[in-house]
Design an enzyme around this catalytic site. Structure first.
Site, short mmCIF file in Angstrom:
data_model
loop_
_atom_site.label_atom_id
_atom_site.label_comp_id
_atom_site.label_asym_id
_atom_site.label_seq_id
_atom_site.Cartn_x
_atom_site.Cartn_y
_atom_site.Cartn_z
N ARG A 163 0.87 -1.18 0.00
CA ARG A 163 0.00 0.00 0.00
C ARG A 163 0.91 1.23 0.00
NH1 ARG A 163 -2.18 0.91 5.55
NH2 ARG A 163 -0.79 2.70 5.47
N HIS B 220 -3.43 4.59 4.69
CA HIS B 220 -4.58 3.68 4.66
C HIS B 220 -5.75 4.31 3.91
CE1 HIS B 220 -7.66 0.90 5.89
NE2 HIS B 220 -8.31 1.86 6.50
N TYR C 98 3.82 5.67 11.47
CA TYR C 98 4.13 4.29 11.89
C TYR C 98 5.02 3.51 10.92
CZ TYR C 98 -0.07 3.80 8.97
OH TYR C 98 -0.97 3.89 7.95
C1 LIG Z 1 -14.80 -5.20 11.53
C2 LIG Z 1 -13.99 -3.98 11.26
N1 LIG Z 1 -13.07 -3.59 12.15
C3 LIG Z 1 -12.32 -2.48 11.95
C4 LIG Z 1 -12.50 -1.74 10.82
C5 LIG Z 1 -11.66 -0.49 10.57
N2 LIG Z 1 -10.72 -0.77 9.47
C6 LIG Z 1 -11.04 -0.47 8.20
S1 LIG Z 1 -9.90 -1.02 7.12
C7 LIG Z 1 -8.92 -1.63 8.36
C8 LIG Z 1 -7.63 -2.29 8.03
C9 LIG Z 1 -7.80 -3.30 6.96
O1 LIG Z 1 -6.58 -3.87 6.66
P1 LIG Z 1 -6.45 -4.95 5.52
O2 LIG Z 1 -7.43 -6.04 5.74
O3 LIG Z 1 -5.03 -5.33 5.45
O4 LIG Z 1 -6.90 -4.19 4.20
P2 LIG Z 1 -6.22 -2.91 3.53
O5 LIG Z 1 -6.85 -1.72 4.19
O6 LIG Z 1 -4.77 -2.97 3.76
O7 LIG Z 1 -6.59 -2.98 2.09
C10 LIG Z 1 -9.51 -1.41 9.59
C11 LIG Z 1 -8.94 -1.78 10.90
C12 LIG Z 1 -13.49 -2.17 9.91
N3 LIG Z 1 -13.74 -1.48 8.77
N4 LIG Z 1 -14.20 -3.29 10.15
#
Ligand SMILES: Cc1ncc(C[n+]2csc(CCOP(=O)(O)OP(=O)(O)O)c2C)c(N)n1
Ligand SMILES: [Mg+2]
Lengths: 366, 345
Positions: free
Chosen positions: A257, A261, A270
């Protein structure tokens, strides 16, 4: 009572195009003709053009929170090249690239990011709405894959998630259900190294995500997710198997990425600039362009012309987005139930009455 | 340890018997509460998604991992059930975890652990095991985010026996209520009104202090009608009260502070005095907190009522996308209209 090994597995990784644009000819799929190779690069450039525009529009306040997919173009474009029109897409919130490549007009994604709920419905493809609760959509992909298996349809359901999502219980339940019911499902996991601020090394003690599939009795394979050719080959093979009802597959595309985020995040809090620079060296577009130039299939003139056309396409799409009248306030109520309960109808009327008293057209008050 | 009086009434300018104060916003006040309690009691842990170097997506845990280390601040894998379920085990193992769920819209994966176990372990074990955990989460609308980031489902949790549900309305309240929640021996769900996280600063005592759970407060005195609110809606109630005053209507505002335990006496006393009541919350209307409050008024103050109890609430709909958010959220005009209806009845 002998002690025996009852299970062991190895996890394969596929790399075809290296970071400098050199290809392992033995692994290059023969069906990829010159035009398709060029299309692979164009798809990735197109994703990036829309992504850059979205970031600009967010800064200008023309859309809301946006999650960039910069760096993940090869993973999504390689998969897109292997998708058939009937296949189902079950996206999370970073799949705008593969959706675009499958024909979804990007004004829909931009509208979704604006908070216009009418736009999160994707025309022209078999796709669910984007799922924000991390990992939850993988069970829907398993279920659609079960429906395809029950009806014996030679179609695949593709469930998307990130590395962080593999920690949620729903990920594990989805793999298990898909395995038990032989769902026609491909789990496409983009491991971009980070789940907001948490690195993959803190997300799991497993060396790979692909190996987690083995525990559920399904095939798991890792690819260099910044290599559009590897992503294509793994996706092609997986989708053939899935569509034929020979079992679900999980692909782990190891990518990065490049941005924060979302626009609400600041990745400099971080992670190191060195790490980002390391991955910039491995940019998926740069390496494919180098490869095509080496083969005489791409040059500066063609590159500039492509960028120009993409710029026009992006602007046309944004113009159509911004031509949209905002949703009426009644949109809050009108899609809750197939038949509106009386109590809800009363609340809807109360809002309309309030707007009438306030005067004007129902524009937001301050 | 300096304790201040918890029963704040009247304007926020009322003098308090404290030596030292700092002007803090709610995020800073919560951060101070966490740091104070971690320093005081080494069994207090902070855990959740992105609570480490990132300091939480709203920065409430900023600086804690640097100060207390990664054995006190656990940056967890992305799994809400994992966070709350393992926190129950940590409680049994002698710790007092303060969990962060990133947004209230993401509690569903942990509801099994929260409702089936955290809320029940004391009762099931006949008091042998306790679950002294706090589950913090930002709730509510007003920041125009994507779906699932604006939920206000406190009624769902309040309807789960065994949980306490606490919702602060300003920085001073936030610090005192969070400290009391951490020191409480039962599971507390602590809902933080993200909309006013940074909206204003307020004088907050530097020394730790507790605001007892289950004591509502009169946030503004008045004589014609009582508005009962909590969390982010308290500011809306206070602003509406000011506008009503310009129309010659004197509004008393009660801040519930806790949905469970619910301090019925404070708002019933107020309604007995004013004869009129408006309940205000942003969560959905049906079976919302307003229904409970209205029922309690009916049971305890029926003959004092000069008008039916009014409810100003969110709609029974999904919280809408950013473009329609302001139509959903209760606002001053909507509250004012309800106040007038109770007067004109
Ligand atoms: C159940 C839930 N918990 C927390 C969040 C907040 N949140 C949104 S995206 C994310 C991180 C996701 O990481 P990853 O699965 O690696 O996907 P990426 O964002 O890197 O594409 C978090 C913690 C959420 N959307 N849903
Ligand atoms: Mg990730």
């Amino acid at each position: 009572m002998p002690i025996t090994d009852v299970y062991s597995a190895t996890t394969r990784r596929i790399e075809i195009l290296d970071k400098d644009g050199k290809v392992d000819e033995a692994l290059l799929p023969s069906e990829l003709d010159d035009a398709t190779l060029q299309r692979a690069l164009e798809l990735m450039m197109r994703m990036r053009a829309f992504d850059e525009k979205a970031l600009t529009m967010q800064r200008q306040g023309r859309i809301g929170t946006y999650g960039s997919m910069r760096g993940q173009e090869a993973a999504q474009a390689g998969l897109a090249l292997a998708i058939e029109p009937d296949d189902w897409l079950v996206p999370s919130i970073r799949e705008q690239g593969v959706l675009e490549a499958c024909g979804v007009p990007m004004r829909h994604w931009f509208g979704f990011c604006k908070g216009d709920e009418r736009m999160a419905v994707f025309p022209g493809v078999n796709a669910l709405t984007p799922s924000i609760p991390v990992g939850s959509q993988l069970l829907h992909a398993a279920g659609i894959g079960m429906a395809l298996e029950l009806r014996g349809e030679a179609t695949a359901a593709i469930g998307f998630a990130g590395d962080g999502a593999t920690s949620e219980g729903d990920f594990h339940e989805a793999l298990n259900f898909a395995g038990v019911f032989n769902a026609r499902t491909l789990f496409f996991i983009q491991n971009n190294g980070w789940a907001i601020s948490v690195p993959i090394t803190q997300q799991t003690r497993s060396a790979t995500i692909a190996q987690k599939a083995h525990a559920y009795g399904i095939e798991g394979v890792q690819v260099d997710g910044n290599d559009v050719l590897a992503s294509y080959v793994a996706s092609r093979d997986a989708l053939r198997k899935v569509r034929a009802g020979e079992g679900p597959v999980l692909i782990e595309a190891v990518t990065y990425r490049m941005e924060s985020h979302t626009t609400a995040d600041d990745h400099t809090r971080y992670r190191s600039a060195d790490e980002v620079a390391y991955w910039a060296e491995r940019d998926p577009i740069k390496r494919m362009r180098a490869y095509l130039e080496g083969r005489g299939l791409w040059d500066e003139t063609r590159h500039e012309a492509t960028l120009k056309k993409l710029g026009d396409d992006v602007e046309a799409e944004v113009a159509r987005l911004e031509d949209n009248a905002p949703p009426p306030p009644t949109d809050i109520f009108d899609h809750m139930y197939s038949a509106m309960p009386e109590t809800l109808r009363a609340q809807r009327q109360a809002l309309l009455d309030e707007i009438a008293v306030r005067g004007g057209n129902g524009a937001n008050h301050g | 340890m300096a304790e201040v009086s918890a029963g704040r009434t009247g304007s926020s300018a009322a003098p308090r018997a404290v030596a030292e104060e700092k002007r803090l916003n709610m995020v800073q006040a919560l951060n101070e509460a966490l740091a104070d309690e971690m320093a005081r009691d080494e069994t207090v842990l902070v855990m959740g998604e992105d609570v480490g170097p990132d300091g939480g997506v709203f920065r409430v845990t900023e600086g804690l991992i640097e100060r207390f280390g990664n054995k006190r601040v656990l940056d967890t894998p992305l799994a809400e059930s994992g966070i709350v379920g393992s926190a129950i085990g940590l409680c049994v193992g002698g710790f007092r975890p303060v969990c962060e769920i990133q947004f209230m819209g993401f509690i569903y994966p942990c509801l099994n652990q929260l409702c089936s176990h955290a809320a029940r372990l004391r009762n099931r074990s006949r008091g042998t095991f306790a679950v002294p955990m706090v589950v913090r989460m930002p709730y509510g609308g007003g920041i125009r985010p994507p779906e699932h980031h604006s939920e206000s489902y406190e009624a769902m949790l309040a309807n789960t026996p065994g949980l306490k549900v606490v919702i602060p309305s300003d920085p001073y309240e936030a610090k005192g209520l969070l400290i009391a929640s951490i020191r409480d021996d039962d599971p507390v769900v602590f809902l933080e009104p993200k909309r006013i996280y940074r909206a204003f600063r307020q004088a907050v005592p530097t020394a730790p202090y507790e605001i007892p759970l289950g004591e509502a407060r009169v946030a503004r005195e008045g004589s014609d009608v009582t508005v009962i609110a909590y969390g982010a809606m308290l500011q809306v109630a206070l602003a509406s009260a000011k506008k009503a005053e310009a129309e010659g209507i004197s509004v008393e505002v009660v801040d519930l502070r806790c949905i469970v335990p619910l301090d019925v006496q404070t708002f019933v006393d107020s309604v007995v005095k004013t004869g009129r009541a408006v309940v205000l919350h942003e969560g959905p209307r049906t079976c919302g907190v307003g229904a409970e409050v209205a029922a309690a008024i009916g049971e305890n103050a029926l003959l004092s009522l000069l008008a039916p109890v009014e409810r100003v609430t969110g709609f029974d709909t999904v919280f809408p996308g950013a473009l329609l958010e302001t139509h959903y959220l209760p606002h001053e005009e909507r509250v004012l209209a309800a106040i007038r209806r109770t007067i004109d009845y």
